[in-house]
Design a protein around this motif. Structure first.
Motif, mmCIF file in Angstrom:
data_model
loop_
_atom_site.group_PDB
_atom_site.id
_atom_site.type_symbol
_atom_site.label_atom_id
_atom_site.label_comp_id
_atom_site.label_asym_id
_atom_site.label_seq_id
_atom_site.Cartn_x
_atom_site.Cartn_y
_atom_site.Cartn_z
ATOM 1 N N UNK A 1 -2.465 -3.093 -0.323
ATOM 2 C CA UNK A 1 -3.901 -2.937 -0.110
ATOM 3 C C UNK A 1 -4.519 -3.412 1.154
ATOM 4 N N UNK A 2 -3.847 -4.388 1.816
ATOM 5 C CA UNK A 2 -4.276 -5.012 3.033
ATOM 6 C C UNK A 2 -3.806 -4.026 4.184
ATOM 7 N N UNK A 3 -2.782 -3.218 4.048
ATOM 8 C CA UNK A 3 -2.412 -2.474 4.953
ATOM 9 C C UNK A 3 -2.838 -0.930 4.928
ATOM 10 N N UNK A 4 -3.298 -0.751 3.721
ATOM 11 C CA UNK A 4 -3.655 0.688 3.507
ATOM 12 C C UNK A 4 -5.114 0.857 4.067
ATOM 13 N N UNK A 5 -5.160 1.633 5.001
ATOM 14 C CA UNK A 5 -6.715 1.806 5.526
ATOM 15 C C UNK A 5 -7.479 2.900 4.717
#
Length: 285
Positions: A148-152
């Motif tokens: 979630x943190x890496x998915x823009x």
């Protein structure tokens, strides 16, 4: 491999490369002795064709319409264990997606890393942009937060973490200690994992993965959990504003997935907009 591991553990300073390789293979093993990939579709689900998700054989859907909930199983299990989550979400009017992580269930292989799991989660989130809630059990919490943190492009606004592990480093430390291995073996496993993935073990820490502040996090954990201690949840909640709820002792690490507390928390998550206030609430003591 397990037969030579004790000898290599004692000789890890003399044969560090061999010791690191053998013990890493044991640490990332996803299947019990003699187990094989299970291609059975979870009860009540249907297979959904999704291409481009690395090392994932199938994606499963409960309910009709575009999926809004992603359910992620823990290490060494498979998507069938998340059926209680799917049933609860469908009862609340949601559509659920789940999949067997790399090396788990119907997915090929007998080894996997958190890096591979997180990449698979990220691909699924990108494919199903309608997902706004993620439910993750145990180690899957680390993969979920990382994805979630890496998915823009992610539209995730709520996460329900069930008995979450705080970091891969803490998981590894416990694994080494439980087996009575020298601390040096853990360091060798860290090096080997970094060599395989190109990412340091220290990266996989929910406290530092930069989860967007807009994502509302709820944690459920049994104080008597013997697999992942409650302290992991407190460490997460201290760094990532979250609501943490203690489940009555006796639920255990695995049964928490089907607990009444999970159903109550999931129903509240699906029916209420996240508060986004960043408050930390500790209830149920």
């Amino acid at each position: 491999m397990a037969l030579v591991a004790p000898a290599l553990a004692r000789a890890h300073r003399v044969l560090p490369r061999a010791a690191g390789y053998v013990h890493t293979a044991m640490f990332v093993n996803t299947r019990g002795l003699g187990s094989a990939p299970n291609d059975l579709c979870p009860l009540g689900a249907e297979r959904v064709a999704v291409a481009g998700v690395p090392r994932v054989a199938a994606v499963y859907r409960w309910g009709g319409g575009d999926p809004t909930v992603l359910a992620l199983h823990g290490w060494g299990t498979e998507s069938t264990t998340m059926t209680p989550v799917a049933d609860a979400a469908v009862a609340a009017g949601a559509t659920v997606i789940s999949f067997d992580a790399p090396g788990h269930g119907a997915s090929p292989g007998s080894q996997a890393t958190i890096t591979e799991y997180a990449r698979a989660v990220r691909e699924v989130l990108q494919h199903f942009s309608s997902i706004h809630t993620v439910v993750a059990h145990s180690l899957a919490a680390i993969a979920a937060v990382g994805a979630v943190a890496e998915s823009c492009a992610s539209n995730v606004r709520s996460m329900l973490l069930l008995a979450p592990a705080c970091s891969l480093a803490r998981v590894l430390d416990r694994w080494v200690a439980d087996r009575g291995l020298p601390a040096g073996v853990g360091q060798l496993i860290e090096r080997e994992l970094a060599r395989r993935d190109g990412i340091a073990v220290s990266h996989w820490d929910i406290r530092t993965l930069a989860l967007p502040a807009a994502v509302d996090v709820t944690i459920i954990h049994d104080p008597g959990d013997r697999s992942v201690p409650l302290a992991d949840s407190h460490l997460i909640a201290a760094a990532v504003p979250a609501h943490i709820q203690h489940v009555a002792a006796g639920t255990g690490h695995h049964a928490i997935v089907g607990s009444d507390e999970m159903r109550t928390a999931l129903a509240a998550t699906l029916h209420c907009e996240p508060s986004r206030t960043g408050r930390y609430r500790d209830v149920g003591e």
